[in-house]
Design a protein around this motif. Structure first.
Motif, mmCIF file in Angstrom:
data_model
loop_
_atom_site.group_PDB
_atom_site.id
_atom_site.type_symbol
_atom_site.label_atom_id
_atom_site.label_comp_id
_atom_site.label_asym_id
_atom_site.label_seq_id
_atom_site.Cartn_x
_atom_site.Cartn_y
_atom_site.Cartn_z
ATOM 1 N N PRO A 32 94.131 22.611 43.431
ATOM 2 C CA PRO A 32 94.356 24.001 43.781
ATOM 3 C C PRO A 32 95.267 24.131 45.009
ATOM 4 C CG PRO A 32 91.995 23.549 43.562
ATOM 5 C CD PRO A 32 92.712 22.245 43.509
ATOM 6 N N VAL A 38 89.134 29.299 44.079
ATOM 7 C CA VAL A 38 89.054 29.019 42.650
ATOM 8 C C VAL A 38 87.697 29.484 42.132
ATOM 9 C CG1 VAL A 38 90.693 27.110 42.658
ATOM 10 C CG2 VAL A 38 88.304 26.635 43.059
ATOM 11 N N ILE A 42 86.751 22.886 38.535
ATOM 12 C CA ILE A 42 87.922 22.020 38.453
ATOM 13 C C ILE A 42 87.460 20.589 38.270
ATOM 14 C CG2 ILE A 42 89.364 23.544 39.859
ATOM 15 C CD1 ILE A 42 89.041 21.511 42.130
ATOM 16 N N ALA A 143 93.036 25.269 38.057
ATOM 17 C CA ALA A 143 93.610 24.892 39.354
ATOM 18 C C ALA A 143 95.112 24.748 39.178
ATOM 19 C CB ALA A 143 92.985 23.602 39.857
#
Length: 190
Positions: A32, A38, A42, A143
Motif C-alpha cells: 500500500p 486500506v 492484504i 493494495a
C-alpha cells in the motif's frame, strides 16, 4: 599547458563521480501507499524501484504498533520490484522498514507506514454472492501500488539527459580549444 590539462582532468573526475552518484536505486512507489488507509485484507507489501536491486541484501520488516512482526518469509526480488508476503494484519498502524542494495553496490534503506481499517460488514444473514464462472481466478489485491509521498516525480522523456556530465563535456571541449589556441599562438611566435 599543464594547467589546462590539470583542469580538464579535474573536470573529468568530478563528472565521473557525479554520474556514479546518479546510479543509485531510488524507491518509486509502494503498495500500500505510504500514509494510506486500506480496508481490505492484504497479502503482500510491494516496493518498486527505478532499477533492479540485489535479492541477497534485501529485507523488509512489517510490524504493528506493538512491535509484532507480520512478515511472512523472505522478501522476493524480481527486477526492480520487491514483494514481502505478510500474515493477516490486525486493524491499526503498520510500519514497513526496508533495506536493500543498489545494482552499483550501495546500500539504501527507508520506511513508510499505512493504516489497516477493515470495512465494517453489515451483519446480515444474506450469503455473499459466489464468483461467476467468467470472473478472473486471480484475486485482486486492493493494495494498489501508488507513489509514495517522498518519491520523485516521473521524469519526462526530455529530462533524462544527464546535464552535469554534458556540461562538463562542453567545458572540457572549450578548455581544450583554448589550450590548443594558446599553444598554437606560442609556437607561431617563436
Amino acid at each position: 599547458m599543464t594547467g589546462v590539462l590539470a583542469s580538464v582532468a579535474a573536470l573529468l573526475v568530478v563528472g565521473f563521480s557525479a554520474s556514479l552518484a546518479w546510479a543509485h536505486a531510488r524507491l518509486l512507489s509502494t503498495g500500500p501507499a505510504g500514509d494510506s488507509t486500506v480496508a481490505e485484507p492484504i497479502t503482500a507489501v510491494t516496493l518498486t524501484f527505478n532499477e533492479p536491486v540485489k535479492q541477497s541484501s534485501t529485507t523488509i520488516t512489517v510490524t504493528t504498533a506493538d512491535g509484532s512482526s507480520y512478515s511472512d518469509g523472505a522478501a522476493r526480488v524480481v527486477d526492480s520490484t520487491v514483494t514481502q508476503a505478510v500474515r493477516a494484519l490486525p486493524a491499526g498502524a503498520v510500519r514497513v522498514t526496508w533495506r536493500t542494495v543498489s545494482a552499483d553496490g550501495d546500500p539504501i534503506q527507508g520506511e513508510f507506514g499505512f493504516t489497516v481499517a477493515p470495512s465494517a460488514a453489515p451483519a446480515s444473514a444474506t450469503p455473499s454472492p459466489t464468483p461467476s464462472a467468467t470472473s478472473s481466478a486471480r484475486p485482486v489485491n486492493p493494495a494498489i501500488v501508488t507513489r509514495s509521498p517522498d518519491a520523485a516525480a516521473p521524469k519526462s522523456a526530455g529530462s533524462s539527459v544527464p546535464w552535469l556530465p554534458l556540461g562538463i563535456g562542453v567545458a572540457v571541449v572549450i578548455l581544450g580549444a583554448v589550450g590548443f589556441l594558446r599553444w598554437r599562438r606560442r609556437s607561431l611566435s617563436r
